[in-house]
Scaffold this motif. Sequence first.
Motif, PDB file in Angstrom:
ATOM      1  N   PHE A  19      -9.250  -5.228   6.019  1.00  0.00           N
ATOM      2  CA  PHE A  19      -7.902  -4.883   6.662  1.00  0.00           C
ATOM      3  C   PHE A  19      -7.979  -3.568   7.089  1.00  0.00           C
ATOM      4  N   LYS A  20      -7.700  -3.226   8.194  1.00  0.00           N
ATOM      5  CA  LYS A  20      -7.967  -1.915   8.765  1.00  0.00           C
ATOM      6  C   LYS A  20      -6.474  -0.953   8.473  1.00  0.00           C
ATOM      7  N   ILE A  21      -6.805   0.269   7.827  1.00  0.00           N
ATOM      8  CA  ILE A  21      -5.863   0.991   7.796  1.00  0.00           C
ATOM      9  C   ILE A  21      -5.611   2.101   8.426  1.00  0.00           C
ATOM     10  N   SER A  22      -4.765   2.650   9.351  1.00  0.00           N
ATOM     11  CA  SER A  22      -4.643   3.693  10.224  1.00  0.00           C
ATOM     12  C   SER A  22      -3.707   4.786   9.704  1.00  0.00           C
ATOM     13  N   GLY A  23      -4.096   5.823  10.242  1.00  0.00           N
ATOM     14  CA  GLY A  23      -3.340   7.373   9.610  1.00  0.00           C
ATOM     15  C   GLY A  23      -3.702   7.731   8.368  1.00  0.00           C
ATOM     16  N   VAL A  24      -4.981   7.521   7.953  1.00  0.00           N
ATOM     17  CA  VAL A  24      -5.518   7.876   6.831  1.00  0.00           C
ATOM     18  C   VAL A  24      -5.022   9.521   6.835  1.00  0.00           C
ATOM     19  N   ILE A  25      -4.320  10.028   5.850  1.00  0.00           N
ATOM     20  CA  ILE A  25      -4.161  11.444   5.707  1.00  0.00           C
ATOM     21  C   ILE A  25      -5.090  12.195   5.125  1.00  0.00           C
ATOM     22  N   ASN A  81      -9.406   8.883  11.522  1.00  0.00           N
ATOM     23  CA  ASN A  81      -8.028   8.816  10.464  1.00  0.00           C
ATOM     24  C   ASN A  81      -8.071   7.081  10.178  1.00  0.00           C
ATOM     25  N   GLU A  82      -9.110   6.422  10.298  1.00  0.00           N
ATOM     26  CA  GLU A  82      -8.758   4.944   9.930  1.00  0.00           C
ATOM     27  C   GLU A  82      -9.974   4.743   8.960  1.00  0.00           C
ATOM     28  N   CYS A  83      -9.675   3.632   8.024  1.00  0.00           N
ATOM     29  CA  CYS A  83     -10.698   3.122   7.121  1.00  0.00           C
ATOM     30  C   CYS A  83     -10.368   1.472   7.088  1.00  0.00           C
ATOM     31  N   ASP A 106     -13.939  11.809  -0.805  1.00  0.00           N
ATOM     32  CA  ASP A 106     -13.211  10.759  -1.533  1.00  0.00           C
ATOM     33  C   ASP A 106     -12.192  10.075  -0.873  1.00  0.00           C
ATOM     34  N   VAL A 107     -11.976   8.633  -0.606  1.00  0.00           N
ATOM     35  CA  VAL A 107     -10.966   7.985   0.072  1.00  0.00           C
ATOM     36  C   VAL A 107     -10.104   7.432  -0.991  1.00  0.00           C
ATOM     37  N   TYR A 108      -8.842   7.642  -1.130  1.00  0.00           N
ATOM     38  CA  TYR A 108      -7.961   7.281  -2.030  1.00  0.00           C
ATOM     39  C   TYR A 108      -7.131   6.280  -1.525  1.00  0.00           C
ATOM     40  N   ILE A 109      -6.938   5.173  -2.107  1.00  0.00           N
ATOM     41  CA  ILE A 109      -5.959   3.971  -1.834  1.00  0.00           C
ATOM     42  C   ILE A 109      -5.071   3.688  -2.791  1.00  0.00           C
ATOM     43  N   PRO A 110      -3.762   4.287  -2.821  1.00  0.00           N
ATOM     44  CA  PRO A 110      -2.762   3.873  -3.468  1.00  0.00           C
ATOM     45  C   PRO A 110      -2.016   2.716  -3.344  1.00  0.00           C
ATOM     46  N   LEU A 145       0.764  -1.162   0.079  1.00  0.00           N
ATOM     47  CA  LEU A 145      -0.046   0.071   0.083  1.00  0.00           C
ATOM     48  C   LEU A 145       0.714   1.345   0.136  1.00  0.00           C
ATOM     49  N   GLY A 146       0.372   2.355  -0.466  1.00  0.00           N
ATOM     50  CA  GLY A 146       0.906   3.592  -0.627  1.00  0.00           C
ATOM     51  C   GLY A 146       0.294   4.220   0.538  1.00  0.00           C
ATOM     52  N   GLU A 147       0.545   5.705   0.722  1.00  0.00           N
ATOM     53  CA  GLU A 147      -0.051   6.275   1.718  1.00  0.00           C
ATOM     54  C   GLU A 147      -1.630   6.841   1.294  1.00  0.00           C
ATOM     55  N   PRO A 148      -2.688   5.944   2.137  1.00  0.00           N
ATOM     56  CA  PRO A 148      -4.068   6.247   1.787  1.00  0.00           C
ATOM     57  C   PRO A 148      -4.391   7.891   2.294  1.00  0.00           C
ATOM     58  N   TYR A 149      -5.212   8.457   1.699  1.00  0.00           N
ATOM     59  CA  TYR A 149      -5.670   9.913   2.066  1.00  0.00           C
ATOM     60  C   TYR A 149      -7.039   9.906   1.899  1.00  0.00           C
TER      61      TYR A 149
END
Length: 169
Positions: A148-154, A133-135, A58-62, A38-42
């Motif tokens: 899968f939980k992603i923390s630190g969404v920018i 800041n989680e998705c 809009d949630v972006y998942i690179p 994963l890149g940095e989700p934002y």
Amino acid sequence: MMKIVRPFLFFGALLFVAVHMSQCASSPKLQDSIALDLGEPYYQSWIAGVKGGGSGFDVYIPIKNNPNHIILDSVYFRDRGTKLEEIQPGLFRGRLDSSLNKSDIIMSNAPYAEYGNTLPKHPKPLPFELKDNECILGYREHHRKKYFKISGVIKKEPLYYPGTPPKKP
């Protein structure tokens, strides 16, 4: 004596199976890791510049690398969920519309003017506890649905569209 015990055993076993099955369906299990890079989700809030144009996130998942060909299909963010779409190679977007800045309700004192109004849609409660800041990333791996939980969404600067937001960039 056996005629009395048999129905209790049957209903007890049926109750046990029903409770066990309902708990499995109501709480999806989060994975500890995901087999892709994963890149940095934002996320980015947006608002249309015209009345009734809508607003939302809009949630972006690179994705940097996906060697196992995992299929990303959904994202859950801020008590809502939506499907993911690949807007360019390696970049997925989930659009979460809100009810703000939408004019889909007719308010009138004429007897039949409000006939076409629909009830507001309330989102289903998510089976996940999320911070701001989680998705949760929903995906399919080997034909099985996983999360899968992603923390630190920018958070990025909001977008202000002059009209309604474009469907595809």
